[in-house]
Motif scaffolding. Structure first.
Motif, PDB file in Angstrom:
ATOM      1  N   VAL A  92       2.408 -15.975 -10.222  1.00 44.55           N
ATOM      2  CA  VAL A  92       3.792 -16.445 -10.272  1.00 44.55           C
ATOM      3  C   VAL A  92       4.338 -16.732  -8.879  1.00 44.55           C
ATOM      4  N   MET A  93       3.625 -16.272  -7.854  1.00 44.12           N
ATOM      5  CA  MET A  93       4.028 -16.536  -6.471  1.00 44.12           C
ATOM      6  C   MET A  93       2.780 -16.873  -5.656  1.00 44.12           C
ATOM      7  N   GLY A  94       2.980 -17.562  -4.553  1.00 50.82           N
ATOM      8  CA  GLY A  94       1.892 -17.812  -3.623  1.00 50.82           C
ATOM      9  C   GLY A  94       1.001 -18.964  -4.036  1.00 50.82           C
ATOM     10  N   ARG A  95      -0.217 -18.900  -3.508  1.00 43.75           N
ATOM     11  CA  ARG A  95      -1.191 -19.961  -3.741  1.00 43.75           C
ATOM     12  C   ARG A  95      -1.493 -20.094  -5.233  1.00 43.75           C
ATOM     13  N   PHE A  96      -1.558 -21.306  -5.697  1.00 44.04           N
ATOM     14  CA  PHE A  96      -1.857 -21.669  -7.084  1.00 44.04           C
ATOM     15  C   PHE A  96      -0.713 -21.357  -8.055  1.00 44.04           C
ATOM     16  N   SER A  97       0.438 -20.953  -7.567  1.00 36.58           N
ATOM     17  CA  SER A  97       1.545 -20.648  -8.475  1.00 36.58           C
ATOM     18  C   SER A  97       2.087 -21.908  -9.154  1.00 36.58           C
ATOM     19  N   ASP A  98       1.798 -23.086  -8.601  1.00 38.64           N
ATOM     20  CA  ASP A  98       2.262 -24.323  -9.224  1.00 38.64           C
ATOM     21  C   ASP A  98       1.210 -24.928 -10.156  1.00 38.64           C
ATOM     22  N   PHE A  99       0.090 -24.246 -10.366  1.00 33.46           N
ATOM     23  CA  PHE A  99      -0.942 -24.709 -11.293  1.00 33.46           C
ATOM     24  C   PHE A  99      -0.535 -24.377 -12.728  1.00 33.46           C
ATOM     25  N   ALA A 100      -1.154 -25.099 -13.675  1.00 31.22           N
ATOM     26  CA  ALA A 100      -0.948 -24.812 -15.093  1.00 31.22           C
ATOM     27  C   ALA A 100      -1.737 -23.563 -15.468  1.00 31.22           C
ATOM     28  N   GLY A 101      -1.228 -22.838 -16.454  1.00 28.48           N
ATOM     29  CA  GLY A 101      -1.964 -21.675 -16.930  1.00 28.48           C
ATOM     30  C   GLY A 101      -1.077 -20.683 -17.644  1.00 28.48           C
ATOM     31  N   VAL A 102      -1.598 -19.487 -17.810  1.00 28.62           N
ATOM     32  CA  VAL A 102      -0.916 -18.442 -18.569  1.00 28.62           C
ATOM     33  C   VAL A 102      -0.352 -17.394 -17.614  1.00 28.62           C
ATOM     34  N   ASP A 103       0.951 -17.194 -17.683  1.00 31.34           N
ATOM     35  CA  ASP A 103       1.609 -16.104 -16.958  1.00 31.34           C
ATOM     36  C   ASP A 103       1.439 -14.851 -17.806  1.00 31.34           C
ATOM     37  N   GLN A 104       0.712 -13.873 -17.292  1.00 28.90           N
ATOM     38  CA  GLN A 104       0.413 -12.661 -18.054  1.00 28.90           C
ATOM     39  C   GLN A 104       1.539 -11.618 -18.001  1.00 28.90           C
ATOM     40  N   HIS A 105       2.587 -11.875 -17.240  1.00 32.29           N
ATOM     41  CA  HIS A 105       3.744 -10.972 -17.143  1.00 32.29           C
ATOM     42  C   HIS A 105       3.349  -9.572 -16.671  1.00 32.29           C
ATOM     43  N   HIS A 106       2.695  -9.528 -15.522  1.00 33.73           N
ATOM     44  CA  HIS A 106       2.204  -8.253 -14.986  1.00 33.73           C
ATOM     45  C   HIS A 106       3.318  -7.232 -14.756  1.00 33.73           C
ATOM     46  N   GLU A 107       4.488  -7.680 -14.322  1.00 37.14           N
ATOM     47  CA  GLU A 107       5.589  -6.729 -14.097  1.00 37.14           C
ATOM     48  C   GLU A 107       6.014  -6.071 -15.408  1.00 37.14           C
ATOM     49  N   GLU A 108       6.066  -6.843 -16.475  1.00 42.20           N
ATOM     50  CA  GLU A 108       6.438  -6.284 -17.780  1.00 42.20           C
ATOM     51  C   GLU A 108       5.378  -5.300 -18.269  1.00 42.20           C
ATOM     52  N   ILE A 109       4.106  -5.626 -18.054  1.00 45.39           N
ATOM     53  CA  ILE A 109       3.017  -4.723 -18.445  1.00 45.39           C
ATOM     54  C   ILE A 109       3.138  -3.400 -17.694  1.00 45.39           C
ATOM     55  N   GLY A 110       3.413  -3.459 -16.393  1.00 33.41           N
ATOM     56  CA  GLY A 110       3.591  -2.244 -15.601  1.00 33.41           C
ATOM     57  C   GLY A 110       4.775  -1.425 -16.067  1.00 33.41           C
ATOM     58  N   ALA A 111       5.878  -2.102 -16.371  1.00 35.87           N
ATOM     59  CA  ALA A 111       7.072  -1.399 -16.843  1.00 35.87           C
ATOM     60  C   ALA A 111       6.795  -0.699 -18.176  1.00 35.87           C
ATOM     61  N   MET A 112       6.072  -1.354 -19.077  1.00 32.64           N
ATOM     62  CA  MET A 112       5.753  -0.736 -20.365  1.00 32.64           C
ATOM     63  C   MET A 112       4.821   0.459 -20.189  1.00 32.64           C
ATOM     64  N   ALA A 113       3.884   0.379 -19.244  1.00 30.93           N
ATOM     65  CA  ALA A 113       2.979   1.501 -18.993  1.00 30.93           C
ATOM     66  C   ALA A 113       3.757   2.719 -18.494  1.00 30.93           C
ATOM     67  N   VAL A 114       4.717   2.484 -17.611  1.00 25.47           N
ATOM     68  CA  VAL A 114       5.541   3.586 -17.104  1.00 25.47           C
ATOM     69  C   VAL A 114       6.370   4.188 -18.238  1.00 25.47           C
ATOM     70  N   GLU A 115       6.958   3.341 -19.081  1.00 25.12           N
ATOM     71  CA  GLU A 115       7.742   3.841 -20.220  1.00 25.12           C
ATOM     72  C   GLU A 115       6.881   4.704 -21.135  1.00 25.12           C
ATOM     73  N   GLN A 116       5.655   4.274 -21.416  1.00 28.72           N
ATOM     74  CA  GLN A 116       4.776   5.040 -22.296  1.00 28.72           C
ATOM     75  C   GLN A 116       4.367   6.366 -21.654  1.00 28.72           C
ATOM     76  N   LEU A 117       4.128   6.358 -20.355  1.00 30.40           N
ATOM     77  CA  LEU A 117       3.781   7.587 -19.654  1.00 30.40           C
ATOM     78  C   LEU A 117       4.935   8.583 -19.695  1.00 30.40           C
ATOM     79  N   ILE A 118       6.143   8.109 -19.418  1.00 35.82           N
ATOM     80  CA  ILE A 118       7.319   8.984 -19.444  1.00 35.82           C
ATOM     81  C   ILE A 118       7.521   9.564 -20.841  1.00 35.82           C
ATOM     82  N   ALA A 119       7.365   8.731 -21.863  1.00 34.70           N
ATOM     83  CA  ALA A 119       7.528   9.205 -23.245  1.00 34.70           C
ATOM     84  C   ALA A 119       6.492  10.278 -23.575  1.00 34.70           C
TER      85      ALA A 119
END
Length: 94
Positions: free
Chosen positions: A32-59
């Motif tokens: 989503v940033m830096g080199r190749f960020s303007d290429f076509a493809g799938v944004d995997q939403h890494h920040e959201e994945i990390g946030a969900m992992a933290v929520e599950q750990l806290i729970a």
């Protein structure tokens, strides 16, 4: 070219090939940033994945759970397709 590894783009560039002039490319894990960020493809939403992992750990900690779960669960965060400069324009929008 549909790829998870962006190193292929450097290999093709070193061979004198240019995207999208000589080939088209879609990245399965588009930055989503830096080199190749303007290429076509799938944004995997890494920040959201990390946030969900933290929520599950806290729970789990709040429930007093430790160790490996007896019944593991899977949580899915859907990726989002992003158009980009690595694909040529199609006549008629197709």
């Amino acid at each position: 070219l549909v790829t998870l590894s962006r190193e292929w783009l450097d290999v093709l560039s070193a061979a004198g090939l240019e995207c999208p002039r000589d080939y088209e490319c879609a990245l399965l894990d588009k930055p989503v940033m830096g080199r190749f960020s303007d290429f076509a493809g799938v944004d995997q939403h890494h920040e959201e994945i990390g946030a969900m992992a933290v929520e599950q750990l806290i729970a789990a900690l709040n429930r007093g759970e430790t160790g490996l779960p007896a019944h593991p669960r899977t949580t899915l965060v859907y990726g989002t397709w992003c158009d980009g400069i690595s694909l040529r324009d199609r006549p008629g929008g197709a």
